[in-house]
Write a protein that holds these residues in place. Structure first.
Motif, PDB file in Angstrom:
ATOM      1  N   GLU A 121      -4.620  -4.040  -3.109  1.00 49.88           N
ATOM      2  CA  GLU A 121      -3.414  -4.049  -3.939  1.00 49.88           C
ATOM      3  C   GLU A 121      -2.251  -3.321  -3.289  1.00 49.88           C
ATOM      4  O   GLU A 121      -1.104  -3.784  -3.348  1.00 49.88           O
ATOM      5  CB  GLU A 121      -3.720  -3.412  -5.297  1.00 49.88           C
ATOM      6  N   GLN A 122      -2.535  -2.175  -2.649  1.00 49.05           N
ATOM      7  CA  GLN A 122      -1.455  -1.306  -2.184  1.00 49.05           C
ATOM      8  C   GLN A 122      -1.201  -1.394  -0.677  1.00 49.05           C
ATOM      9  O   GLN A 122      -0.079  -1.132  -0.231  1.00 49.05           O
ATOM     10  CB  GLN A 122      -1.759   0.149  -2.573  1.00 49.05           C
ATOM     11  N   LEU A 123      -2.248  -1.696   0.103  1.00 48.59           N
ATOM     12  CA  LEU A 123      -2.108  -1.772   1.560  1.00 48.59           C
ATOM     13  C   LEU A 123      -2.705  -3.087   2.062  1.00 48.59           C
ATOM     14  O   LEU A 123      -3.710  -3.101   2.790  1.00 48.59           O
ATOM     15  CB  LEU A 123      -2.806  -0.582   2.231  1.00 48.59           C
ATOM     16  N   MET A 143      -5.058   6.304   5.213  1.00 45.24           N
ATOM     17  CA  MET A 143      -3.768   5.821   4.709  1.00 45.24           C
ATOM     18  C   MET A 143      -3.698   5.885   3.187  1.00 45.24           C
ATOM     19  O   MET A 143      -2.664   6.237   2.615  1.00 45.24           O
ATOM     20  CB  MET A 143      -3.526   4.394   5.197  1.00 45.24           C
ATOM     21  N   LEU A 144      -4.812   5.548   2.527  1.00 44.57           N
ATOM     22  CA  LEU A 144      -4.816   5.581   1.062  1.00 44.57           C
ATOM     23  C   LEU A 144      -4.588   6.980   0.515  1.00 44.57           C
ATOM     24  O   LEU A 144      -4.074   7.144  -0.593  1.00 44.57           O
ATOM     25  CB  LEU A 144      -6.157   5.046   0.538  1.00 44.57           C
ATOM     26  N   ALA A 145      -4.956   7.993   1.284  1.00 43.48           N
ATOM     27  CA  ALA A 145      -4.786   9.372   0.818  1.00 43.48           C
ATOM     28  C   ALA A 145      -3.321   9.720   0.584  1.00 43.48           C
ATOM     29  O   ALA A 145      -3.012  10.650  -0.178  1.00 43.48           O
ATOM     30  CB  ALA A 145      -5.399  10.344   1.833  1.00 43.48           C
ATOM     31  N   GLN A 146      -2.394   8.980   1.219  1.00 39.49           N
ATOM     32  CA  GLN A 146      -0.968   9.271   1.073  1.00 39.49           C
ATOM     33  C   GLN A 146      -0.257   8.323   0.119  1.00 39.49           C
ATOM     34  O   GLN A 146       0.932   8.487  -0.154  1.00 39.49           O
ATOM     35  CB  GLN A 146      -0.292   9.199   2.452  1.00 39.49           C
ATOM     36  N   VAL A 147      -0.977   7.328  -0.385  1.00 39.47           N
ATOM     37  CA  VAL A 147      -0.338   6.305  -1.203  1.00 39.47           C
ATOM     38  C   VAL A 147       0.194   6.859  -2.516  1.00 39.47           C
ATOM     39  O   VAL A 147       1.221   6.389  -3.036  1.00 39.47           O
ATOM     40  CB  VAL A 147      -1.332   5.145  -1.459  1.00 39.47           C
ATOM     41  N   ALA A 148      -0.487   7.846  -3.082  1.00 35.82           N
ATOM     42  CA  ALA A 148      -0.079   8.386  -4.387  1.00 35.82           C
ATOM     43  C   ALA A 148       1.371   8.850  -4.373  1.00 35.82           C
ATOM     44  O   ALA A 148       2.091   8.732  -5.376  1.00 35.82           O
ATOM     45  CB  ALA A 148      -1.007   9.528  -4.792  1.00 35.82           C
ATOM     46  N   ALA A 149       1.832   9.385  -3.233  1.00 34.27           N
ATOM     47  CA  ALA A 149       3.217   9.877  -3.149  1.00 34.27           C
ATOM     48  C   ALA A 149       4.230   8.753  -3.009  1.00 34.27           C
ATOM     49  O   ALA A 149       5.445   8.990  -3.113  1.00 34.27           O
ATOM     50  CB  ALA A 149       3.349  10.838  -1.966  1.00 34.27           C
ATOM     51  N   LEU A 150       3.735   7.512  -2.799  1.00 31.25           N
ATOM     52  CA  LEU A 150       4.641   6.387  -2.569  1.00 31.25           C
ATOM     53  C   LEU A 150       4.606   5.343  -3.673  1.00 31.25           C
ATOM     54  O   LEU A 150       5.304   4.326  -3.579  1.00 31.25           O
ATOM     55  CB  LEU A 150       4.295   5.709  -1.235  1.00 31.25           C
TER      56      LEU A 150
END
Length: 495
Positions: A121-123, A143-150
């Motif tokens: 869904e996100q990447l 990469m998913l570890a940083q998705v929350a901020a984006l």
């Protein structure tokens, strides 16, 4: 000239062989990456299907014309609602079955499934690369570890996906993690204070058991606090006199000081209040004490014991209905400890309860009681006898779990609250047993097998262990172990 040509030919051949081997390794890595991504997607599909079709795992309504069935159904519906509803319970059952089939933990199953769902869904670019075998799951997780901020910036998230996928194709997972964090900070203009606030929320502590009665205690804390503790123990160790050092190395002294701070011993106000069961056979205390130890108790390996043997020829895991408390000093659920340490623990506590000699008549545990709740004595004995949850493959400690009535207390059989009808089960397994279609079957040795509606059944990992080890060494029963002599009994603990 001929010699030079021969050398060049040999060199070229070596390079060709090496390149061939490396290409084979790369091909295997691509296949491994593709299979790992497919496994994540398959687990996500399993959990999604279970949530959409909860009747596979969760009990359907019973006949309302049956008063008893109606009462049971009402209680079941109430419990199911409290636990999140049928869909949540079905997902929990599916994760539990997948974990048992794949040899993973339930948490690992959910994490892998979540990786597939979130990445698709996100990447999408990164996940497509993973499915093609070009990226590992570790790269995607970095990469998913940083998705929350984006998540509040869809355009930035797309840019992040495009840039980091290209970076990850040419970098290790660790480097990808660092660059993903740096790129996120640049895109969102996060300050160091904001980054520290996010990191501070992830503080945690866990124990990693190693061997020989030793464990790592890992604590994630703020850097300033960690360095303050490090400086404190280093300064204290440096100021110790030779007598206070008592032959210990600097590293050992620092470890002892840090342990004393954590347990409260350094301040004289112990903070550790948790009950930890430690069993010490009497013959470990004095050479003549075995004569006072009663044989034939549950888990005993003595010739006149009516129960199954308590442990195998190798290792600390239970083999029979319970641990053999007459053989070794041990912490149930964790393993054996050395005799000197066990004796020191007994000296420090200053009191003990004699449960090995006569666990039934000594503390009146095995009574057909009319109360549903197990007594503290019963809970203690079950924790000592079994160590961990009785379900196949579960290593959660029995002392922290629930006490289950094998024959339901409120059921038609009106199961009694005595040791013969009580099983230690961890909270997750106890919950699934009561409100789902999973069937828990007790074996003759006391262990519990789980049968799932799909037809899959768990197996006892100790069976294979016993079969192979006994056959290899020609044992028909656990071999005798060397009894501590008087010289060992007089040894001081290593602290």
């Amino acid at each position: 000239m001929e010699r030079q040509g021969l050398s060049d030919t040999m060199h070229v051949d070596d390079v060709y062989v090496l390149n061939t081997l490396l290409h084979d390794a790369e091909a295997e890595q691509y296949d491994t990456n593709r299979r790992a991504a497919r496994r994540c997607e398959a687990l996500a599909d399993v959990l999604r299907f279970a949530g959409e079709n909860p009747a596979t795992y969760v009990r359907a309504d019973v006949d309302a014309d049956d008063p008893l069935g109606l009462r049971v159904d009402r209680a079941m519906r109430k419990a199911t609602t409290r636990l999140g509803g049928p869909a949540a319970l079905a997902v929990r059952c599916a994760a539990d079955e997948a974990a048992s089939r794949l040899g993973l933990s339930e948490h690992q199953v959910r994490t892998l499934a979540a990786t597939a769902d979130r990445a698709k869904e996100q990447l999408p670019r990164a996940w497509h690369a993973a499915c093609e075998g070009l990226l590992t799951i570790a790269h995607v997780d970095a990469m998913l570890a940083q998705v929350a901020a984006l998540t509040d910036y869809p355009d930035l998230l797309d840019l992040f996906d495009r840039v980091m996928t290209e970076v990850a194709l040419h970098a290790s997972a660790a480097y990808t993690k660092r660059k993903a964090r740096d790129l996120t900070d640049q895109l969102t203009a996060r300050t160091r204070t904001q980054r520290h606030t996010d990191a501070f929320a992830k503080r945690t502590l866990y124990v990693d058991d190693v061997a020989d009665g030793m464990s790592w205690l890992c604590l994630l804390m703020p850097t300033r606090t960690a360095h303050a503790v490090d400086h404190s123990v280093s300064a204290t160790a440096k100021g110790m006199t030779e007598a206070e050092r008592d032959g210990r190395t600097h590293a050992q002294i620092r470890a002892d000081l840090a342990t004393a701070l954590l347990t409260g011993e350094a301040t004289g106000d112990p903070i550790v209040k948790t009950k930890v069961f430690v069993t010490v056979p009497l013959d470990k205390l004095a050479p003549d004490a075995r004569a006072t130890a009663r044989t034939g108790t549950p888990g005993s390996s003595e010739p006149d014991s009516d129960g199954p043997v308590g442990d195998g020829p190798v290792g600390d895991g239970p083999v029979g209905a319970g641990l053999n408390l007459n053989r070794d000093c041990l912490i149930p659920g964790q393993g054996t400890i050395d005799d000197a340490t066990a004796r020191q623990i007994l000296i420090d506590v200053g009191a003990f309860t004699r449960v090995i000699t006569d666990p039934v008549t000594g503390i009146i545990l095995d009574m057909d009681r009319r109360s549903r709740a197990a007594t503290p004595g019963q809970r203690a004995w079950l924790a000592l006898a079994h160590g961990t949850c009785l379900r196949d493959g579960c290593d959660r400690l029995a002392v922290d779990g629930d006490i289950d009535h094998h024959c339901a207390y409120h059921g038609p059989g009106r199961g009694a609250t005595n040791l013969g009808n009580l099983d230690p089960l961890c909270d997750p397994d106890h919950t699934l047993k009561d409100v789902t279609l999973l069937t828990h079957d007790r074996r003759a040795d006391g262990t519990v097998q789980v049968r799932y509606p799909t037809g899959y059944c768990t197996t006892d990992p100790n069976d294979a262990f016993r079969t192979i080890v006994y056959a290899t060494f020609g044992y028909t029963e656990p071999p005798p172990r060397v009894t501590a002599d008087s010289a060992e009994l007089g040894a001081d603990p290593p602290f």
